[in-house]
Design a protein around this motif. Structure first.
Motif, PDB file in Angstrom:
ATOM      1  N   PHE A  44       0.941  -1.269   0.032  1.00  0.00           N
ATOM      2  CA  PHE A  44      -0.229  -0.091   0.051  1.00  0.00           C
ATOM      3  C   PHE A  44       1.070   1.279  -0.011  1.00  0.00           C
ATOM      4  O   PHE A  44       0.703   2.194  -0.782  1.00  0.00           O
ATOM      5  CB  PHE A  44      -1.005  -0.097   1.177  1.00  0.00           C
ATOM      6  CG  PHE A  44      -1.775   1.091   1.257  1.00  0.00           C
ATOM      7  CD1 PHE A  44      -2.986   1.468   0.369  1.00  0.00           C
ATOM      8  CD2 PHE A  44      -1.586   2.118   2.309  1.00  0.00           C
ATOM      9  CE1 PHE A  44      -3.518   2.652   0.571  1.00  0.00           C
ATOM     10  CE2 PHE A  44      -2.223   3.319   2.340  1.00  0.00           C
ATOM     11  CZ  PHE A  44      -3.251   3.403   1.628  1.00  0.00           C
ATOM     12  N   VAL A  45       1.923   1.407   0.803  1.00  0.00           N
ATOM     13  CA  VAL A  45       2.816   2.416   1.096  1.00  0.00           C
ATOM     14  C   VAL A  45       3.607   2.690  -0.513  1.00  0.00           C
ATOM     15  O   VAL A  45       3.554   3.753  -0.790  1.00  0.00           O
ATOM     16  CB  VAL A  45       3.640   2.377   2.271  1.00  0.00           C
ATOM     17  CG1 VAL A  45       5.125   3.444   1.823  1.00  0.00           C
ATOM     18  CG2 VAL A  45       2.927   2.425   3.268  1.00  0.00           C
ATOM     19  N   VAL A  46       3.983   1.525  -0.992  1.00  0.00           N
ATOM     20  CA  VAL A  46       4.757   1.789  -2.475  1.00  0.00           C
ATOM     21  C   VAL A  46       3.804   2.113  -3.293  1.00  0.00           C
ATOM     22  O   VAL A  46       4.297   2.984  -4.210  1.00  0.00           O
ATOM     23  CB  VAL A  46       5.414   0.167  -2.689  1.00  0.00           C
ATOM     24  CG1 VAL A  46       5.972   0.412  -3.982  1.00  0.00           C
ATOM     25  CG2 VAL A  46       6.358   0.098  -1.789  1.00  0.00           C
ATOM     26  N   TRP A  47       2.547   1.821  -3.373  1.00  0.00           N
ATOM     27  CA  TRP A  47       1.583   2.164  -4.282  1.00  0.00           C
ATOM     28  C   TRP A  47       1.192   3.725  -4.309  1.00  0.00           C
ATOM     29  O   TRP A  47       1.161   4.424  -5.114  1.00  0.00           O
ATOM     30  CB  TRP A  47       0.276   1.330  -4.445  1.00  0.00           C
ATOM     31  CG  TRP A  47      -0.732   1.406  -5.305  1.00  0.00           C
ATOM     32  CD1 TRP A  47      -1.648   2.507  -5.159  1.00  0.00           C
ATOM     33  CD2 TRP A  47      -0.670   1.066  -6.792  1.00  0.00           C
ATOM     34  NE1 TRP A  47      -2.510   2.512  -6.187  1.00  0.00           N
ATOM     35  CE2 TRP A  47      -1.912   1.782  -7.304  1.00  0.00           C
ATOM     36  CE3 TRP A  47       0.175   0.233  -7.276  1.00  0.00           C
ATOM     37  CZ2 TRP A  47      -2.090   1.579  -8.662  1.00  0.00           C
ATOM     38  CZ3 TRP A  47      -0.328   0.176  -8.654  1.00  0.00           C
ATOM     39  CH2 TRP A  47      -1.532   0.726  -9.340  1.00  0.00           C
ATOM     40  N   MET A  48       1.067   3.833  -3.076  1.00  0.00           N
ATOM     41  CA  MET A  48       0.643   5.412  -2.726  1.00  0.00           C
ATOM     42  C   MET A  48       1.923   6.550  -2.986  1.00  0.00           C
ATOM     43  O   MET A  48       1.468   7.591  -3.286  1.00  0.00           O
ATOM     44  CB  MET A  48       0.085   5.555  -1.347  1.00  0.00           C
ATOM     45  CG  MET A  48      -1.245   4.906  -1.083  1.00  0.00           C
ATOM     46  SD  MET A  48      -2.669   5.411  -2.125  1.00  0.00           S
ATOM     47  CE  MET A  48      -2.845   6.969  -1.573  1.00  0.00           C
ATOM     48  N   THR A  49       3.109   5.865  -2.945  1.00  0.00           N
ATOM     49  CA  THR A  49       4.023   6.554  -3.065  1.00  0.00           C
ATOM     50  C   THR A  49       4.623   6.980  -4.582  1.00  0.00           C
ATOM     51  O   THR A  49       4.939   7.988  -4.845  1.00  0.00           O
ATOM     52  CB  THR A  49       5.380   6.206  -2.159  1.00  0.00           C
ATOM     53  OG1 THR A  49       5.078   6.080  -0.856  1.00  0.00           O
ATOM     54  CG2 THR A  49       6.550   6.881  -2.353  1.00  0.00           C
ATOM     55  N   ASP A  86       0.418  10.643  -6.442  1.00  0.00           N
ATOM     56  CA  ASP A  86       1.530  10.085  -5.676  1.00  0.00           C
ATOM     57  C   ASP A  86       2.388  11.307  -5.233  1.00  0.00           C
ATOM     58  O   ASP A  86       2.132  12.464  -5.365  1.00  0.00           O
ATOM     59  CB  ASP A  86       2.375   9.547  -6.766  1.00  0.00           C
ATOM     60  CG  ASP A  86       2.946  10.187  -7.882  1.00  0.00           C
ATOM     61  OD1 ASP A  86       2.396  11.265  -8.072  1.00  0.00           O
ATOM     62  OD2 ASP A  86       3.872   9.625  -8.659  1.00  0.00           O
ATOM     63  N   TRP A  87       3.515  10.986  -4.448  1.00  0.00           N
ATOM     64  CA  TRP A  87       4.501  11.847  -3.620  1.00  0.00           C
ATOM     65  C   TRP A  87       5.107  12.952  -4.693  1.00  0.00           C
ATOM     66  O   TRP A  87       4.934  13.935  -4.459  1.00  0.00           O
ATOM     67  CB  TRP A  87       5.315  11.120  -2.864  1.00  0.00           C
ATOM     68  CG  TRP A  87       6.417  12.031  -2.314  1.00  0.00           C
ATOM     69  CD1 TRP A  87       5.999  12.710  -1.033  1.00  0.00           C
ATOM     70  CD2 TRP A  87       7.603  12.458  -2.536  1.00  0.00           C
ATOM     71  NE1 TRP A  87       7.114  13.342  -0.740  1.00  0.00           N
ATOM     72  CE2 TRP A  87       8.264  13.070  -1.507  1.00  0.00           C
ATOM     73  CE3 TRP A  87       8.685  11.851  -3.538  1.00  0.00           C
ATOM     74  CZ2 TRP A  87       9.445  13.529  -1.759  1.00  0.00           C
ATOM     75  CZ3 TRP A  87       9.910  12.352  -3.566  1.00  0.00           C
ATOM     76  CH2 TRP A  87      10.261  13.270  -2.667  1.00  0.00           C
ATOM     77  N   MET A  88       5.521  12.462  -5.679  1.00  0.00           N
ATOM     78  CA  MET A  88       6.004  13.397  -6.874  1.00  0.00           C
ATOM     79  C   MET A  88       4.936  14.568  -7.224  1.00  0.00           C
ATOM     80  O   MET A  88       5.228  15.958  -7.410  1.00  0.00           O
ATOM     81  CB  MET A  88       6.680  12.929  -7.877  1.00  0.00           C
ATOM     82  CG  MET A  88       7.631  11.867  -7.635  1.00  0.00           C
ATOM     83  SD  MET A  88       9.187  12.829  -7.229  1.00  0.00           S
ATOM     84  CE  MET A  88      10.151  12.298  -8.478  1.00  0.00           C
ATOM     85  N   THR A  89       3.629  13.948  -7.670  1.00  0.00           N
ATOM     86  CA  THR A  89       2.575  15.127  -7.864  1.00  0.00           C
ATOM     87  C   THR A  89       2.192  15.913  -6.949  1.00  0.00           C
ATOM     88  O   THR A  89       2.037  16.998  -7.225  1.00  0.00           O
ATOM     89  CB  THR A  89       1.476  14.112  -8.387  1.00  0.00           C
ATOM     90  OG1 THR A  89       1.889  13.304  -9.591  1.00  0.00           O
ATOM     91  CG2 THR A  89       0.308  15.143  -8.825  1.00  0.00           C
TER      92      THR A  89
END
Length: 95
Positions: free
Chosen positions: A19-24, A30-33
């Motif tokens: 879940f954390v990898v998918w959301m990141t 995602d984190w970059m966006t």
């Protein structure tokens, strides 16, 4: 050693990590966006702050021009290069 394997293959841990990898990295938000959106928002807020300050300055200048004839004459002479009938106008531009 058996505890380590049982911990690594725990279905809750695997699901949480996935879940954390998918959301990141893979999700639409995602984190970059999120980071680029935050940076863009900060730039827009700074632009709004500068525009508000400029608007306030222009409103002060407008009030001065409406109530002070000497200031209005100075503005017209500087901005529109107006002159009196008995004057010669020399324009010196800085580069």
């Amino acid at each position: 050693m058996k505890k380590v394997f049982s911990l690594l293959f725990n279905k809750y841990l695997i699901t949480s990590v996935a879940f954390v990898v998918w959301m990141t990295f893979f999700d639409q938000n995602d984190w970059m966006t999120q980071r680029s959106t935050r940076r863009e928002l900060d730039e827009i807020q700074e632009s709004i702050r500068l525009m508000t300050a400029e608007t306030e300055s222009m409103e002060k200048d407008l009030a001065l021009l409406q109530h002070d004839p000497e200031r209005l004459e100075q503005f017209a002479r500087e901005r529109y290069r107006m002159k009196r009938d008995n004057e010669d106008l020399y324009i010196i531009e800085r580069k």
